[in-house]
Scaffold this active site. Structure first.
Site, mmCIF file in Angstrom:
data_model
loop_
_atom_site.group_PDB
_atom_site.id
_atom_site.type_symbol
_atom_site.label_atom_id
_atom_site.label_comp_id
_atom_site.label_asym_id
_atom_site.label_seq_id
_atom_site.Cartn_x
_atom_site.Cartn_y
_atom_site.Cartn_z
ATOM 1 N N CYS A 97 86.069 -15.366 39.986
ATOM 2 C CA CYS A 97 85.650 -16.136 38.803
ATOM 3 C C CYS A 97 86.595 -15.987 37.620
ATOM 4 C CB CYS A 97 84.255 -15.705 38.365
ATOM 5 S SG CYS A 97 82.987 -16.375 39.420
HETATM 6 N N1 CO8 Z 1 63.427 -19.973 45.110
HETATM 7 C C1 CO8 Z 1 62.298 -19.265 44.883
HETATM 8 N N2 CO8 Z 1 62.271 -17.935 44.764
HETATM 9 C C2 CO8 Z 1 63.435 -17.268 44.897
HETATM 10 C C3 CO8 Z 1 64.652 -17.926 45.148
HETATM 11 C C4 CO8 Z 1 64.624 -19.347 45.256
HETATM 12 N N3 CO8 Z 1 65.731 -20.046 45.481
HETATM 13 N N4 CO8 Z 1 65.640 -17.025 45.210
HETATM 14 C C5 CO8 Z 1 65.086 -15.823 45.033
HETATM 15 N N5 CO8 Z 1 63.744 -15.958 44.848
HETATM 16 C C6 CO8 Z 1 62.750 -14.899 44.634
HETATM 17 C C7 CO8 Z 1 63.235 -13.555 45.147
HETATM 18 O O1 CO8 Z 1 62.940 -13.401 46.523
HETATM 19 C C8 CO8 Z 1 62.481 -12.587 44.270
HETATM 20 O O2 CO8 Z 1 61.165 -12.450 44.776
HETATM 21 P P1 CO8 Z 1 60.404 -11.032 44.672
HETATM 22 O O3 CO8 Z 1 60.318 -10.743 43.220
HETATM 23 O O4 CO8 Z 1 59.109 -11.309 45.343
HETATM 24 O O5 CO8 Z 1 61.290 -10.046 45.393
HETATM 25 C C9 CO8 Z 1 62.365 -13.312 42.931
HETATM 26 O O6 CO8 Z 1 62.570 -14.705 43.228
HETATM 27 C C10 CO8 Z 1 63.412 -12.850 41.948
HETATM 28 O O7 CO8 Z 1 64.715 -12.830 42.614
HETATM 29 P P2 CO8 Z 1 65.997 -12.225 41.953
HETATM 30 O O8 CO8 Z 1 65.681 -10.853 41.436
HETATM 31 O O9 CO8 Z 1 67.145 -12.387 42.900
HETATM 32 O O10 CO8 Z 1 66.173 -13.269 40.745
HETATM 33 P P3 CO8 Z 1 66.968 -13.105 39.404
HETATM 34 O O11 CO8 Z 1 66.058 -13.332 38.286
HETATM 35 O O12 CO8 Z 1 67.821 -11.885 39.383
HETATM 36 O O13 CO8 Z 1 67.951 -14.371 39.453
HETATM 37 C C11 CO8 Z 1 70.272 -14.828 39.926
HETATM 38 C C12 CO8 Z 1 68.880 -14.501 40.507
HETATM 39 C C13 CO8 Z 1 70.189 -16.199 39.262
HETATM 40 C C14 CO8 Z 1 71.272 -14.867 41.060
HETATM 41 C C15 CO8 Z 1 70.674 -13.768 38.876
HETATM 42 O O14 CO8 Z 1 70.492 -12.486 39.387
HETATM 43 C C16 CO8 Z 1 72.101 -13.901 38.402
HETATM 44 O O15 CO8 Z 1 72.516 -14.906 37.868
HETATM 45 N N6 CO8 Z 1 72.895 -12.818 38.550
HETATM 46 C C17 CO8 Z 1 74.271 -12.802 38.138
HETATM 47 C C18 CO8 Z 1 75.039 -13.510 39.174
HETATM 48 C C19 CO8 Z 1 76.488 -13.694 38.782
HETATM 49 O O16 CO8 Z 1 76.830 -13.958 37.678
HETATM 50 N N7 CO8 Z 1 77.304 -13.588 39.772
HETATM 51 C C20 CO8 Z 1 78.655 -13.864 39.625
HETATM 52 C C21 CO8 Z 1 79.072 -14.407 40.925
HETATM 53 S S1 CO8 Z 1 80.243 -15.563 40.740
HETATM 54 C C22 CO8 Z 1 81.797 -14.883 41.078
HETATM 55 O O17 CO8 Z 1 82.145 -13.811 40.772
HETATM 56 C C23 CO8 Z 1 82.730 -15.754 41.819
HETATM 57 C C24 CO8 Z 1 82.703 -15.384 43.252
HETATM 58 C C25 CO8 Z 1 83.515 -16.366 44.012
HETATM 59 C C26 CO8 Z 1 82.911 -17.734 44.104
HETATM 60 C C27 CO8 Z 1 82.070 -17.868 45.291
HETATM 61 C C28 CO8 Z 1 81.793 -19.313 45.582
HETATM 62 C C29 CO8 Z 1 80.874 -19.511 46.757
#
Ligand code: CO8
Length: 372
Positions: free
Chosen positions: A156
């Site tokens: 990123c």
């Molecule tokens: N629909 C419904 N429920 C869901 C879904 C969904 N799609 N996904 C997860 N849930 C559920 C989970 O199972 C969980 O349930 P439970 O509480 O029962 O266990 C609940 O929702 C909460 O899940 P999370 O804790 O995972 O949810 P978050 O509030 O943490 O949100 C995010 C998830 C949005 C992913 C968040 O954690 C986030 O944005 N984190 C930072 C991510 C980030 O910035 N990453 C950078 C990566 S990008 C990068 O570096 C480039 C890499 C190269 C590119 C790759 C291209 C492919």
């Protein structure tokens, strides 16, 4: 010594948009199909059933409303769940070079320059369609540019790291005009079958032209750049050239696509980025309050709200820290550049702003610019 300046930007937008609702319908059809096919194993407790995804969760957790992709049909086909892109012969432009050239031409047009005037092309992206020859050299040829070209990958943060590399060469005089281009076909390495991440990414290509401020009438002088990295396994993709040498190398393994521990990334990257920006500003003797705009990496709205508050010491005013992730999703290295392209034209000479990217590595890069 010269002063490097960004004098043009360009964004290539792919042909297809996918809304959260469309994405969720496809994912849920895939999950239902998977659960039906694995009913016995699920009942025996050997395989976990796939729960449904939801548009409400996606919007609330990320702020993302839609994303662009190079191919929509393949991604939304529950029997496939990844893009279908045509095979190209070695004698025609690769798809990354093709979309990169479109972004570069827009950046050149914005600066009133032509490809022949460029003597450095850096293709900086989070994945490359082949190992060699470098995509950047293909782009150099297609643009009719001179000099030299190379690829680099810092996930990123590729765009800001590329800008630092180009700016340093322009400052030193070894390069006169550079294109840093970010063709991001994230749909090719996203795991669309994983509910936790299927909504996060989108495709795009961005480009910035950097030249000597002394030779430009208007643009953004690059006052200072700063890059930092710290190893983490929390965002990872294990696909690579040694894949076929491993015992299960050709299997459809989960780790051959993007994987992350989203919660950990959220918690660990936020303080790293806020501290990085504050230290960078301090080292340059710039008060955070003097920044007219923050063009942040576009991964998550809550994350950006937090960074904005931490850096400015208050809630950012509307427009001070523009988001584009609602339309584009996370486009990896391109996100902060799309925000810069769309929301920099109104700055007056002397106004200061900061471009910042962060992500896998971990990596963080910041660029302080001054409008002229
Ligand atoms: N629909 C419904 N429920 C869901 C879904 C969904 N799609 N996904 C997860 N849930 C559920 C989970 O199972 C969980 O349930 P439970 O509480 O029962 O266990 C609940 O929702 C909460 O899940 P999370 O804790 O995972 O949810 P978050 O509030 O943490 O949100 C995010 C998830 C949005 C992913 C968040 O954690 C986030 O944005 N984190 C930072 C991510 C980030 O910035 N990453 C950078 C990566 S990008 C990068 O570096 C480039 C890499 C190269 C590119 C790759 C291209 C492919």
């Amino acid at each position: 010594m010269f002063t490097p300046a960004i004098t043009g930007t360009g964004v290539y937008v792919p042909p297809h948009a996918i809304s959260n609702d469309e994405l969720v319908v496809a994912f849920n059809a895939y999950a239902d199909r998977f659960n039906a096919e694995n009913a016995a194993a699920i009942a025996a407790g050997e395989v976990a059933a796939l729960p449904h995804s939801s548009s409400e969760f996606i919007l609330k957790a990320s702020g993302i409303e839609s994303r662009y992709v190079m191919d929509k049909e393949g991604v939304l086909d529950p029997a496939r769940m990844y893009p279908r892109l045509r095979q190209r012969s070695d004698d025609e432009p690769g798809i990354m070079a093709e979309i990169a050239v479109e972004a570069c031409q827009k950046a050149l047009a914005a600066a009133g320059r032509t490809g022949e005037e460029v003597d450095l092309v850096i293709c900086a992206a989070s994945n490359m369609e082949r190992a060699y020859p470098a995509i950047a050299i293909e782009i150099q040829k297609l643009l009719g540019a001179g000099g030299f070209a190379f690829d680099m990958n810092v996930a990123c943060s590729s765009a800001t790291f590329g800008i630092q590399a180009a700016a340093d060469m322009i400052r030193a005089g070894s390069v006169r005009r550079a294109l840093v281009v970010n063709p991001e076909i994230t749909s090719g390495h996203l795991e669309w079958r994983d509910r936790d991440c299927h909504f996060i990414f989108g495709d795009v290509a961005t480009a910035v032209l950097i030249e000597r401020r002394e030779e430009a009438e208007h643009g953004f002088a690059i006052r200072s750049t700063r890059c930092a990295t710290e190893f983490s396994n929390n965002i990872r993709n294990n696909n690579g050239f040694l894949r076929r040498t491993r015992p299960d190398g050709l299997a459809d393994r989960r780790d051959m696509q993007f994987m992350q521990e989203g919660r950990k990334v959220f918690k660990e990257v936020l303080p790293m980025v806020s501290a990085h920006i504050l230290h960078h500003l301090e080292a340059e003797g710039i008060e955070a309050g003097a920044l007219k705009r923050l063009w942040l990496h576009q991964a998550n709205k809550t994350m950006n709200d937090f960074i904005g508050r931490k850096v400015l010491g208050r809630d950012p005013e509307p427009g001070e820290q523009p988001n584009i992730l609602q339309e584009f999703a996370n486009t990896s290295s391109a996100g902060s550049i799309i925000a810069f392209d769309r929301f920099s034209g109104d700055l007056a000479p002397g106004d200061l702003g900061l471009i910042c990217s962060f992500g896998a590595g971990y990596s963080v890069g910041s660029v302080i610019v001054e409008a002229f």
